[in-house]
Design an enzyme around this catalytic site. Structure first.
Site, PDB file in Angstrom:
ATOM      1  N   ASP A  46       0.844  -1.203   0.000  1.00 26.31           N
ATOM      2  CA  ASP A  46       0.000   0.000   0.000  1.00 26.31           C
ATOM      3  C   ASP A  46       0.879   1.253   0.000  1.00 26.31           C
ATOM      4  O   ASP A  46       0.369   2.379  -0.052  1.00 26.31           O
ATOM      5  CB  ASP A  46      -1.014  -0.007   1.147  1.00 26.31           C
ATOM      6  N   GLU A 184       9.570  -4.082  10.104  1.00 26.69           N
ATOM      7  CA  GLU A 184       9.971  -2.785   9.537  1.00 26.69           C
ATOM      8  C   GLU A 184      10.511  -1.861  10.628  1.00 26.69           C
ATOM      9  O   GLU A 184       9.853  -1.658  11.666  1.00 26.69           O
ATOM     10  CB  GLU A 184       8.772  -2.129   8.829  1.00 26.69           C
TER      11      GLU A 184
HETATM   12  O1  KIV Z   1       3.589  -1.105   1.586  1.00 27.46           O
HETATM   13  C1  KIV Z   1       4.756  -1.536   1.506  1.00 27.46           C
HETATM   14  O2  KIV Z   1       5.493  -1.310   0.528  1.00 27.46           O
HETATM   15  C2  KIV Z   1       5.257  -2.317   2.621  1.00 27.46           C
HETATM   16  C3  KIV Z   1       6.734  -2.567   2.657  1.00 27.46           C
HETATM   17  C4  KIV Z   1       7.427  -1.331   3.059  1.00 27.46           C
HETATM   18  C5  KIV Z   1       7.062  -3.710   3.517  1.00 27.46           C
HETATM   19  O3  KIV Z   1       4.518  -2.694   3.470  1.00 27.46           O
END
Ligand code: KIV
Length: 277
Positions: A46, A184
């Protein structure tokens, strides 16, 4: 890993201490290039709210956005496992909503798995979705959908209390049935401990080198997004500069009449043209 990637390949990679590679993608052509490069898994994150749609955060991303981009990515992929993010408020509201929306990402987005953010609080949703036969990737640490609750982009799990909670959340999502978890912005020693504790693979982004795999947003890796570059990003190319140079050169050539040249033209016989006068 070279054969079609699935949740089983993730499991085996951890067992065999093979690193899992994951990148985000949001469109057909990029996903195809990544797949052809042997990337194990493609995340339709997202984060498309930031890097594709130009929002400040991921809050406004809708199910329709995720399905639209997810389906485009799935059409470009032959081998990689396509994981599609469940957007804000598509699963937090109830297990019923979570199940219906995860089902839509599978049916309409052609995902191989879905990802959602949170620990113990979303375990009922993880259980319900996995019981329906849909693999779930969890996401802990800095979970961008909770950015307003965190008060900004901050490293998570730094105090004893926060680190314990993160570890408990990690155990809980594994128990609930998640097949992998993104960590993260987590201190690398804590990520290493969680990786050791869990039987499922950890995929790090800003979580150090001990995770079972790594994920990056591809615009960050290629130097195509300059609004904000987190410390954990490594730029493997400066594609943004190459693009700008090419756009400028195109403008110069169109303005000066150099492009299009003879080799870019379609021919028609003079006889046909003469008949038009
Ligand atoms: O939305 C995204 O790109 C993510 C990554 C940063 C893991 O959740």
């Amino acid at each position: 890993m070279s054969q079609k990637t699935s949740v089983l390949t993730f499991k085996n990679a951890k067992l065999n201490s093979e690193k899992i590679t994951m990148l985000t993608a949001y469109d057909y052509s990029t996903a195809k290039l990544m797949d052809e490069s042997g990337i194990d898994s493609i995340l339709v994150g997202d984060s498309l709210g930031n890097v594709i749609l130009g929002y400040e955060d991921t809050i406004s991303v809708t199910m329709e956005d995720m399905i639209h981009h997810g389906a485009a990515v799935s059409r470009g992929v032959k081998n990689a496992l396509v994981v599609i993010d469940m957007p804000f408020m598509s699963y937090q509201t109830s297990t019923y909503d979570a199940l219906v929306n995860a089902g839509r990402l599978m049916k309409e987005g052609r995902a191989g798995a879905v990802k959602l953010e949170g620990g113990k609080a979303v375990c009922p949703q993880i259980q319900a979705i996995t019981h329906a036969g849909i693999p779930v990737m969890a996401h802990l640490g800095l979970t961008p959908q909770s950015i307003h609750a965190f008060g900004g982009h901050r490293v998570q799990g730094k105090t004893e209390e926060a680190a314990k909670k993160l570890l408990e959340d990690a155990r809980a999502i594994e128990e609930a049935g998640a097949f992998a978890v993104v960590l993260e912005c987590v201190p690398s020693k804590l990520a290493a401990l969680i990786t050791k504790e869990l039987a499922i693979p950890t995929i790090g982004i800003g979580a150090g080198n001990c995770c079972d795999g790594q994920v990056l947003v591809y615009q960050d890796l290629l130097g195509m997004f300059s609004d904000f570059t987190p410390k954990f990003v490594k730029k493997y190319a400066n594609v943004g500069e190459i693009m700008k140079e090419a756009f400028k050169e195109y403008k110069r050539e169109v303005s000066s009449g150099v492009f299009p040249a003879k080799e870019h033209e379609y021919a028609i016989s003079d006889e046909v043209i003469e008949k038009l006068y």
